[in-house]
Design a protein around this motif. Structure first.
Motif, PDB file in Angstrom:
ATOM      1  N   TYR A 158       0.771  -1.191   0.048  1.00  0.00           N
ATOM      2  CA  TYR A 158      -0.068  -0.056   0.085  1.00  0.00           C
ATOM      3  C   TYR A 158       0.670   1.380  -0.228  1.00  0.00           C
ATOM      4  O   TYR A 158       0.501   2.472  -0.364  1.00  0.00           O
ATOM      5  CB  TYR A 158      -0.991   0.164   1.141  1.00  0.00           C
ATOM      6  N   PHE A 159       2.061   1.383   0.723  1.00  0.00           N
ATOM      7  CA  PHE A 159       2.660   2.472   0.700  1.00  0.00           C
ATOM      8  C   PHE A 159       4.127   2.472  -0.117  1.00  0.00           C
ATOM      9  O   PHE A 159       4.965   3.588  -0.303  1.00  0.00           O
ATOM     10  CB  PHE A 159       3.160   2.831   1.887  1.00  0.00           C
ATOM     11  N   GLY A 160       4.525   1.133  -0.744  1.00  0.00           N
ATOM     12  CA  GLY A 160       5.605   1.224  -1.496  1.00  0.00           C
ATOM     13  C   GLY A 160       7.045   0.797  -0.782  1.00  0.00           C
ATOM     14  O   GLY A 160       7.048   0.277   0.172  1.00  0.00           O
ATOM     15  N   LEU A 161       8.029   1.454  -1.487  1.00  0.00           N
ATOM     16  CA  LEU A 161       9.369   1.176  -0.908  1.00  0.00           C
ATOM     17  C   LEU A 161       9.689   2.108   0.312  1.00  0.00           C
ATOM     18  O   LEU A 161       9.030   3.453   0.087  1.00  0.00           O
ATOM     19  CB  LEU A 161      10.393   1.444  -2.072  1.00  0.00           C
ATOM     20  N   ILE A 162      10.632   1.962   1.078  1.00  0.00           N
ATOM     21  CA  ILE A 162      11.328   2.678   2.338  1.00  0.00           C
ATOM     22  C   ILE A 162      12.561   3.063   1.887  1.00  0.00           C
ATOM     23  O   ILE A 162      13.395   2.001   1.607  1.00  0.00           O
ATOM     24  CB  ILE A 162      11.009   1.999   3.585  1.00  0.00           C
ATOM     25  N   ALA A 163      12.822   4.424   2.051  1.00  0.00           N
ATOM     26  CA  ALA A 163      14.381   4.753   1.838  1.00  0.00           C
ATOM     27  C   ALA A 163      15.341   4.447   3.198  1.00  0.00           C
ATOM     28  O   ALA A 163      14.638   4.264   4.311  1.00  0.00           O
ATOM     29  CB  ALA A 163      14.535   6.198   1.569  1.00  0.00           C
ATOM     30  N   ARG A 164      16.486   4.079   2.804  1.00  0.00           N
ATOM     31  CA  ARG A 164      17.261   3.746   4.123  1.00  0.00           C
ATOM     32  C   ARG A 164      17.405   4.726   5.141  1.00  0.00           C
ATOM     33  O   ARG A 164      17.561   4.323   6.312  1.00  0.00           O
ATOM     34  CB  ARG A 164      18.764   3.573   3.344  1.00  0.00           C
ATOM     35  N   ASP A 165      17.245   6.078   4.824  1.00  0.00           N
ATOM     36  CA  ASP A 165      17.382   7.002   5.930  1.00  0.00           C
ATOM     37  C   ASP A 165      16.206   6.874   6.646  1.00  0.00           C
ATOM     38  O   ASP A 165      16.036   7.662   7.881  1.00  0.00           O
ATOM     39  CB  ASP A 165      17.546   8.581   5.276  1.00  0.00           C
ATOM     40  N   GLN A 166      14.872   6.175   6.293  1.00  0.00           N
ATOM     41  CA  GLN A 166      13.824   6.167   7.190  1.00  0.00           C
ATOM     42  C   GLN A 166      14.024   4.922   8.349  1.00  0.00           C
ATOM     43  O   GLN A 166      13.180   4.660   9.417  1.00  0.00           O
ATOM     44  CB  GLN A 166      12.462   5.723   6.461  1.00  0.00           C
ATOM     45  N   ILE A 167      14.863   3.965   8.161  1.00  0.00           N
ATOM     46  CA  ILE A 167      15.002   2.930   8.788  1.00  0.00           C
ATOM     47  C   ILE A 167      16.020   3.181   9.975  1.00  0.00           C
ATOM     48  O   ILE A 167      17.119   3.790   9.885  1.00  0.00           O
ATOM     49  CB  ILE A 167      15.835   1.595   8.172  1.00  0.00           C
ATOM     50  N   GLN A 168      15.449   3.052  11.044  1.00  0.00           N
ATOM     51  CA  GLN A 168      16.164   3.619  12.506  1.00  0.00           C
ATOM     52  C   GLN A 168      17.106   2.444  12.846  1.00  0.00           C
ATOM     53  O   GLN A 168      18.130   2.726  13.420  1.00  0.00           O
ATOM     54  CB  GLN A 168      15.194   3.870  13.501  1.00  0.00           C
ATOM     55  N   GLN A 169      16.594   1.122  13.144  1.00  0.00           N
ATOM     56  CA  GLN A 169      17.485  -0.057  13.681  1.00  0.00           C
ATOM     57  C   GLN A 169      16.931  -1.296  13.105  1.00  0.00           C
ATOM     58  O   GLN A 169      16.041  -1.585  12.472  1.00  0.00           O
ATOM     59  CB  GLN A 169      16.909   0.071  15.212  1.00  0.00           C
ATOM     60  N   VAL A 170      17.764  -2.066  13.082  1.00  0.00           N
ATOM     61  CA  VAL A 170      17.577  -3.440  13.035  1.00  0.00           C
ATOM     62  C   VAL A 170      17.383  -4.179  14.254  1.00  0.00           C
ATOM     63  O   VAL A 170      17.969  -3.764  15.214  1.00  0.00           O
ATOM     64  CB  VAL A 170      18.850  -4.157  12.370  1.00  0.00           C
ATOM     65  N   VAL A 171      16.473  -5.040  14.387  1.00  0.00           N
ATOM     66  CA  VAL A 171      15.843  -5.507  15.701  1.00  0.00           C
ATOM     67  C   VAL A 171      16.009  -7.148  15.695  1.00  0.00           C
ATOM     68  O   VAL A 171      15.426  -7.554  14.473  1.00  0.00           O
ATOM     69  CB  VAL A 171      14.491  -4.981  16.270  1.00  0.00           C
ATOM     70  N   ARG A 172      15.992  -7.841  16.279  1.00  0.00           N
ATOM     71  CA  ARG A 172      15.872  -9.289  16.353  1.00  0.00           C
ATOM     72  C   ARG A 172      14.877  -9.715  17.426  1.00  0.00           C
ATOM     73  O   ARG A 172      14.656  -9.148  18.691  1.00  0.00           O
ATOM     74  CB  ARG A 172      17.303  -9.675  16.586  1.00  0.00           C
ATOM     75  N   PRO A 173      14.155 -10.452  17.154  1.00  0.00           N
ATOM     76  CA  PRO A 173      13.062 -11.347  18.148  1.00  0.00           C
ATOM     77  C   PRO A 173      13.808 -11.952  19.449  1.00  0.00           C
ATOM     78  O   PRO A 173      14.710 -12.541  19.253  1.00  0.00           O
ATOM     79  CB  PRO A 173      12.204 -12.386  17.498  1.00  0.00           C
ATOM     80  N   VAL A 174      13.442 -11.548  20.763  1.00  0.00           N
ATOM     81  CA  VAL A 174      14.187 -12.082  21.723  1.00  0.00           C
ATOM     82  C   VAL A 174      13.045 -12.966  22.419  1.00  0.00           C
ATOM     83  O   VAL A 174      13.403 -14.110  22.719  1.00  0.00           O
ATOM     84  CB  VAL A 174      14.225 -10.982  22.827  1.00  0.00           C
ATOM     85  N   PHE A 175      11.861 -12.700  22.463  1.00  0.00           N
ATOM     86  CA  PHE A 175      10.947 -13.760  22.983  1.00  0.00           C
ATOM     87  C   PHE A 175       9.411 -13.429  22.198  1.00  0.00           C
ATOM     88  O   PHE A 175       8.880 -12.231  22.200  1.00  0.00           O
ATOM     89  CB  PHE A 175      10.719 -13.674  24.408  1.00  0.00           C
ATOM     90  N   THR A 176       8.925 -14.285  21.518  1.00  0.00           N
ATOM     91  CA  THR A 176       7.854 -14.103  20.651  1.00  0.00           C
ATOM     92  C   THR A 176       6.833 -15.278  20.792  1.00  0.00           C
ATOM     93  O   THR A 176       7.039 -16.317  21.375  1.00  0.00           O
ATOM     94  CB  THR A 176       7.958 -13.642  19.105  1.00  0.00           C
TER      95      THR A 176
END
Length: 179
Positions: A158-176
């Motif tokens: 619905y919103f298309g591509l996201i630019a690199r400068d919009q990405i704040q962090q990489v996150v990894r699941p700890v407990f899901t």
């Protein structure tokens, strides 16, 4: 009869305040809580890793009419990102050099159809959804972010591509856990 209602109201308030304080404390310590169906519900930790296909990322949406609509319809939360948007957590499905096609049938990356990626014409309340179209090879700073778990997720379809400068962090699941 009024006392139980009052006690229940105080209990709900106490739980709400406790969850808010916990959420702020976790965020300060680099932990996100995901409660949306776009990714597995649970706790995600900020990690110092590159943005690659398959990674989960936290991003501030770009300020535009599509995200204004999403905020107004409560598809996304309000928050501290520009435009008053909240951070979104999504998974990276394509990056620089990948061939991407987005249409009514769904999203294709390098010719492979992604599960649960077909566009819906309307949301659960009957409001029309944006019908984004794309056929391109992604450039260095472009990423395709979406949910392959939830066919109703508000994401790249619905919103298309996201630019690199919009990405704040990489996150990894700890407990899901499952919904």
């Amino acid at each position: 009869m009024k006392k139980p209602i009052k006690i229940l109201g105080i209990s709900v308030l106490a739980v709400s305040v406790s969850l808010l304080v916990l959420s702020i404390g976790l965020r300060i310590s680099g932990i996100y809580i995901n409660t949306t169906p776009s990714l597995p519900v649970g706790f995600y930790r900020i990690v110092d890793e590159p943005i690659v296909s398959g990674a989960y990322v936290a991003f501030c949406p770009p300020q535009n009419a599509v995200f204004d609509m999403a905020k107004d319809r409560s598809y996304i939360n309000r928050g501290d990102c520009p435009g008053g948007y909240g951070l979104l957590l999504k998974r990276v499905f394509a990056q620089s050099g990948d061939s991407v096609s987005i249409d009514q049938a769904g999203i294709f990356v390098n010719g492979e159809h992604l599960p649960n990626s077909a566009q819906l014409k309307t949301d659960a309340e009957g409001h029309a959804l944006p019908q984004y179209r794309l056929k391109a090879v992604l450039e260095d700073s472009e990423y395709l972010l979406l949910s392959d778990l939830n066919p109703q997720s508000f994401d790249a379809r619905y919103f298309g591509l996201i630019a690199r400068d919009q990405i704040q962090q990489v996150v990894r699941p700890v407990f899901t856990w499952s919904h």
